[in-house]
Enzyme design. Structure first.
Site, PDB file in Angstrom:
ATOM      1  N   GLY A   1      26.183 -96.222   3.517  1.00  0.00           N
ATOM      2  CA  GLY A   1      26.449 -95.629   2.199  1.00  0.00           C
ATOM      3  C   GLY A   1      26.908 -96.657   1.056  1.00  0.00           C
ATOM      4  O   GLY A   1      26.540 -96.488  -0.014  1.00  0.00           O
ATOM      5  N   THR A   2      27.771 -97.446   1.493  1.00  0.00           N
ATOM      6  CA  THR A   2      28.446 -98.402   0.281  1.00  0.00           C
ATOM      7  C   THR A   2      27.153 -99.230  -0.431  1.00  0.00           C
ATOM      8  O   THR A   2      27.172 -99.230  -1.665  1.00  0.00           O
ATOM      9  CB  THR A   2      29.499 -99.292   0.834  1.00  0.00           C
TER      10      THR A   2
ATOM     11  N   ASN B   1      34.627 -86.362   0.370  1.00  0.00           N
ATOM     12  CA  ASN B   1      35.015 -86.766   1.425  1.00  0.00           C
ATOM     13  C   ASN B   1      36.347 -86.541   2.268  1.00  0.00           C
ATOM     14  O   ASN B   1      36.696 -86.611   3.493  1.00  0.00           O
ATOM     15  CB  ASN B   1      34.678 -88.526   1.867  1.00  0.00           C
TER      16      ASN B   1
ATOM     17  N   SER C   1      24.640 -91.973   5.387  1.00  0.00           N
ATOM     18  CA  SER C   1      25.395 -92.954   6.369  1.00  0.00           C
ATOM     19  C   SER C   1      25.099 -92.439   7.886  1.00  0.00           C
ATOM     20  O   SER C   1      25.537 -91.191   8.040  1.00  0.00           O
ATOM     21  CB  SER C   1      26.466 -93.422   5.981  1.00  0.00           C
ATOM     22  N   ALA C   2      24.613 -93.204   8.644  1.00  0.00           N
ATOM     23  CA  ALA C   2      24.199 -92.474  10.204  1.00  0.00           C
ATOM     24  C   ALA C   2      25.693 -92.380  10.851  1.00  0.00           C
ATOM     25  O   ALA C   2      25.650 -91.359  11.840  1.00  0.00           O
ATOM     26  CB  ALA C   2      23.464 -93.854  11.011  1.00  0.00           C
ATOM     27  N   HIS C   3      26.696 -93.066  10.530  1.00  0.00           N
ATOM     28  CA  HIS C   3      27.823 -92.837  11.388  1.00  0.00           C
ATOM     29  C   HIS C   3      28.396 -91.549  11.095  1.00  0.00           C
ATOM     30  O   HIS C   3      29.716 -91.178  11.828  1.00  0.00           O
ATOM     31  CB  HIS C   3      28.866 -94.061  11.382  1.00  0.00           C
TER      32      HIS C   3
ATOM     33  N   THR D   1      15.775-108.475   7.282  1.00  0.00           N
ATOM     34  CA  THR D   1      15.157-108.172   8.308  1.00  0.00           C
ATOM     35  C   THR D   1      15.999-106.664   8.821  1.00  0.00           C
ATOM     36  O   THR D   1      17.157-106.483   8.641  1.00  0.00           O
ATOM     37  CB  THR D   1      15.198-109.169   9.442  1.00  0.00           C
TER      38      THR D   1
ATOM     39  N   CYS E   1      38.190 -95.629   4.319  1.00  0.00           N
ATOM     40  CA  CYS E   1      37.742 -97.041   3.798  1.00  0.00           C
ATOM     41  C   CYS E   1      38.828 -97.677   2.893  1.00  0.00           C
ATOM     42  O   CYS E   1      38.767 -98.769   2.594  1.00  0.00           O
ATOM     43  CB  CYS E   1      36.667 -96.703   2.819  1.00  0.00           C
TER      44      CYS E   1
END
Length: 378
Positions: free
Chosen positions: A71-72, A152, A200-202, A238, A328
């Site tokens: 996300g960041t 959040n 964001s996946a986590h 990559t 964070c």
């Protein structure tokens, strides 16, 4: 000692199915997606298949999905492009956004000539839509509205459809940090006026260090990084193939089980609210986190009637893992910037804790936490 994890807004445990997909990829998909030989082509097919599936979950085209480290980075990409590339001269945001938005804007403002305006909030941290409308109709500067879908810390849900309509009516771009929303709501971007969306996946039981950005097609967009020109020139480097596959699997499972999971979590949150009210006199809830319709089912921000600077530490010692605000900002001793904006001097001194749920949270764990809190608060 019994241990319960209620800090899922910070990060969620990975699903076994996600770990399995990533392990299989690590063993068999070691080619670089940019290589032209067979192993590279195989990796490219796998990468683009994952992109297409994620795009399908949001009802957008695969060309509109850019893979990032989370996300960041995605927020940085959006805000820098808005100022440096799209010629935005004003950004309207709020003072309770994530620092991945607020700090980026302040840093950009040191170099570029644009105005930052903060929309008014009520004492629950809800965006004043009339003030947003007034600000949007004032002047003719090209504007970006940057407001998070789910706060959040508070769990407040932004009325994204209404904000999107206001942006469309006033020819403004709309960017939403949807890190706490993706995987927790059914999202159809064809029905919403959103130009940029961040995930964001986590936050939905996927791996850390990977996410994605939705960029509405036909918008000019340039990379922040320069090198190989991956992601169709939008993000060099990559691709983190194994994590991307894990993210796709996590989102697939989260959305397939979403309705039943959200019913369970909402019931659990209501039980927590009721038990806190019954067992701890004068307990309060920050934002609208106690409102099951206006807030995310996964977040409850609790304000206790006393100041206890050691509360989080003592919860930790008792096997309860929660948070005072955004993870964070871990290690910071200052008060949450979100709560500072909505609470008065007296209330901000009281101890507030964010408890955040997942599909793995249980009623027994909630009861365990309430018992510990009763003793620690008394």
């Amino acid at each position: 000692m019994k241990k319960v994890y209620f800090d899922n807004a910070a990060t969620t445990p990975m699903l076994k199915e996600v770990v399995d997909v990533m392990m299989e990829s690590m063993n068999n998909n070691y080619g670089n997606p940019s290589s032209i030989h067979e192993m590279g082509r195989k990796a490219k097919v796998v990468l683009e298949t994952a992109r297409k599936k994620i795009a399908g979950f949001l009802n957008v085209s695969s060309a509109e999905i850019v893979f990032t480290s989370g996300g960041t980075e995605a927020n940085n990409l959006v805000l820098r492009n808005a100022i440096e590339n799209l010629n935005v001269k004003r950004v309207i945001t709020s003072k309770i956004e994530h620092h991945a938005v607020l700090d980026v804007l302040l840093e950009l403002n040191k170099t570029y000539d644009f105005e930052i305006e903060y929309v008014e909030l009520n004492d629950k941290g809800e965006v004043d839509l009339e003030d947003l409308k007034t600000k949007l109709t004032k002047g003719e500067r090209l504007t970006l509205v940057s407001l998070m879908w789910v706060n959040n810390e508070l769990g407040n849900i932004l009325p994204v459809e209404k904000v999107g309509e206001l942006c469309r009516e006033n020819n403004a771009f709309f960017h939403t940090d949807a890190v706490q929303a993706v995987g927790h709501f059914h999202i159809d971007l064809k029905k919403l006026n959103i130009d940029f969306l961040v995930a964001s996946a986590h936050k939905f039981h996927g791996p850390k260090g990977v996410g994605f950005l939705y960029v509405r097609k036909n918008l000019s967009f340039k990379s922040m990084f320069f090198g190989g020109g991956q992601e169709k020139g939008k993000r060099s480097g990559t691709e983190n193939l194994h994590s991307i596959l894990g993210m796709q699997k996590a989102l697939e499972i989260s959305l397939s089980d979403l309705d039943s999971d959200m019913i369970k979590i909402k019931m659990l949150k209501q039980h927590f609210i009721s038990e806190l009210g019954n067992e701890i006199p004068n307990v309060l809830f920050n934002g609208v986190s106690q409102d099951l319709e206006k807030s995310s089912s996964t977040i409850l921000n609790v304000r206790f009637p006393v100041e206890n600077k050691m509360l989080l530490f003592n919860l930790d010692l008792n096997g309860v893992f929660a948070s005072g605000g955004s993870a964070c900002q871990s290690g910071a001793s200052k008060k949450s910037h979100v709560l500072v904006e909505i609470l008065n001097e007296e209330e901000i001194q009281k101890s507030s804790v964010r408890f955040s749920f997942s599909k793995f949270s249980t009623k027994e764990e909630v009861d365990f936490i309430v018992e510990k809190l009763k003793r620690l608060i008394s």
